[in-house]
Design a protein around this motif. Sequence first.
Motif, PDB file in Angstrom:
ATOM      1  N   THR A 103      62.188 -66.348 -34.972  1.00  0.00           N
ATOM      2  CA  THR A 103      61.037 -65.292 -35.426  1.00  0.00           C
ATOM      3  C   THR A 103      61.370 -65.021 -36.888  1.00  0.00           C
ATOM      4  O   THR A 103      60.536 -64.411 -37.544  1.00  0.00           O
ATOM      5  N   HIS A 104      62.670 -65.057 -37.406  1.00  0.00           N
ATOM      6  CA  HIS A 104      62.936 -64.586 -38.666  1.00  0.00           C
ATOM      7  C   HIS A 104      64.048 -65.276 -39.327  1.00  0.00           C
ATOM      8  O   HIS A 104      64.998 -65.954 -38.758  1.00  0.00           O
ATOM      9  N   VAL A 146      66.788 -65.142 -43.001  1.00  0.00           N
ATOM     10  CA  VAL A 146      67.400 -64.462 -44.123  1.00  0.00           C
ATOM     11  C   VAL A 146      68.264 -65.396 -44.695  1.00  0.00           C
ATOM     12  O   VAL A 146      68.962 -66.043 -44.080  1.00  0.00           O
ATOM     13  N   ASP A 193      71.396 -61.956 -47.807  1.00  0.00           N
ATOM     14  CA  ASP A 193      70.764 -60.878 -47.471  1.00  0.00           C
ATOM     15  C   ASP A 193      71.176 -60.404 -46.040  1.00  0.00           C
ATOM     16  O   ASP A 193      70.285 -59.879 -45.082  1.00  0.00           O
ATOM     17  N   LYS A 215      70.000 -57.171 -44.220  1.00  0.00           N
ATOM     18  CA  LYS A 215      68.780 -57.232 -43.787  1.00  0.00           C
ATOM     19  C   LYS A 215      68.516 -57.839 -42.418  1.00  0.00           C
ATOM     20  O   LYS A 215      67.546 -57.351 -41.651  1.00  0.00           O
ATOM     21  N   ALA A 216      69.480 -58.729 -42.156  1.00  0.00           N
ATOM     22  CA  ALA A 216      69.325 -59.452 -40.618  1.00  0.00           C
ATOM     23  C   ALA A 216      69.477 -58.162 -39.619  1.00  0.00           C
ATOM     24  O   ALA A 216      68.928 -58.473 -38.541  1.00  0.00           O
ATOM     25  N   GLU A 232      68.778 -55.292 -39.639  1.00  0.00           N
ATOM     26  CA  GLU A 232      67.685 -54.363 -39.552  1.00  0.00           C
ATOM     27  C   GLU A 232      66.508 -54.994 -38.969  1.00  0.00           C
ATOM     28  O   GLU A 232      65.997 -54.764 -38.049  1.00  0.00           O
ATOM     29  N   ILE A 233      66.482 -56.371 -38.916  1.00  0.00           N
ATOM     30  CA  ILE A 233      65.361 -57.058 -38.610  1.00  0.00           C
ATOM     31  C   ILE A 233      65.476 -57.187 -37.099  1.00  0.00           C
ATOM     32  O   ILE A 233      64.531 -57.079 -36.278  1.00  0.00           O
ATOM     33  N   LYS A 255      66.404 -55.111 -35.052  1.00  0.00           N
ATOM     34  CA  LYS A 255      65.892 -53.893 -34.275  1.00  0.00           C
ATOM     35  C   LYS A 255      64.443 -53.823 -34.216  1.00  0.00           C
ATOM     36  O   LYS A 255      63.892 -53.087 -33.464  1.00  0.00           O
ATOM     37  N   GLN A 256      63.741 -54.880 -34.813  1.00  0.00           N
ATOM     38  CA  GLN A 256      62.127 -54.932 -34.760  1.00  0.00           C
ATOM     39  C   GLN A 256      61.795 -55.513 -33.350  1.00  0.00           C
ATOM     40  O   GLN A 256      62.562 -56.284 -33.042  1.00  0.00           O
ATOM     41  N   CYS A 294      61.272 -59.304 -33.124  1.00  0.00           N
ATOM     42  CA  CYS A 294      62.493 -60.200 -33.373  1.00  0.00           C
ATOM     43  C   CYS A 294      63.151 -60.742 -31.988  1.00  0.00           C
ATOM     44  O   CYS A 294      63.539 -59.875 -31.256  1.00  0.00           O
ATOM     45  N   VAL A 331      67.226 -64.115 -35.512  1.00  0.00           N
ATOM     46  CA  VAL A 331      67.365 -64.126 -36.861  1.00  0.00           C
ATOM     47  C   VAL A 331      68.101 -65.306 -37.316  1.00  0.00           C
ATOM     48  O   VAL A 331      69.245 -65.585 -36.996  1.00  0.00           O
TER      49      VAL A 331
END
Length: 374
Positions: A347-348, A350, A354, A357-358, A360-361, A363-364, A367, A370
Amino acid sequence: MSSTSQIITCKAAICWGLGKAVTIEDIQVDPPKSKEVRVKMLCASLCHTDFSSTQGFPHNKFPLALGHEGVGVIESVGDEVTNMKEGDIIIPTYVGECQECVNCVSRKTNLCLTYPVRFTGLMPDNTSRLSVRGQRLYHVLSCATWSEYVVVDVNYLLKVDPTINLAYASFISCGFSTGYGAAWKEAKVKSGSSVAVFGLGAVGLGVIGGAKMMGASKIIGVDKNEMKREKGEAFGMTHFINPSGSYKSASDLVKELSGGMGVDYSFECTGVPSLLNVSVEATKLGTGKTIAIGSGVENIVPFDLIAILFGRTLKGSVFGGLKTASDLPIIADKCQNEEFPLQELFTHEVPLADINKAFEIMKQPNCVKVVIKM
């Protein structure tokens, strides 16, 4: 001697202490010793265990070179390595298999006694091949995949087809395979049976895939995230429960979908302590079987003994009961043949730079996995 004797300086994600921020550092990676290989990582991915490792699980040793899921290419080999060579594509694992110890010969467990799961953060000789500014680095389990280069004991590696999708290879190095194996090897789900899966991350979706392969007729996914409904259905889920919209317990909701009796098998994939009791209570009296897969920082679970006294079984599972040499190649072949919809996990993405940032992603709500681009 290894094919190269030079120390490599490269980038890696490092956590300096309990709960501290993760930073990208220049680290030094030593050459491999006799039964080791040095790997150039090609792709890695993020698992909830990676977050837990910054909080002190499975060990509390820092500074910590992060990551345990990934795929890479062998850069150099130790002089006693005969079954792998430079240029081979490999995935690291944290479970070994000697095929000779009491546990391996018994065929009752995947927990090899010769090459055990390592919670020391070090290589089998209790040293490290990684350092930063002269300070020894630890890794989470058998290696640190969020590093551009890493050294791994050859007994914790699986060689895979060089044309394999790199992201998917990373997913099967831990998360998805853990769930798939739990249904296939640990529970040995019977055809026509009923299954409940608590938590539909990569592990839970792997359970669904494994239960479907084993012929389960009813596969109930349980998750508070409504977005996981579509993901579960892609892997073979037949029913979905979102307990956040009901005053009833999740176990009662599962029973309502299974004739009031409960399911034959349940799988706890979240590591949330309170859900272990719920998952046990969702199974049939006398014959129900629960597999505990999820783990986290809080591993002390207040347990309802009555649920077990009424004939249910609770079993723990590491890496889904999969053996690295005997079972994981089968999953790798299925991955190569696109027998799993692993694209649903991706789904994501990085870059390594970064990495925060992974987290934080992760927690979405949309997601699942990552991918860390090296």
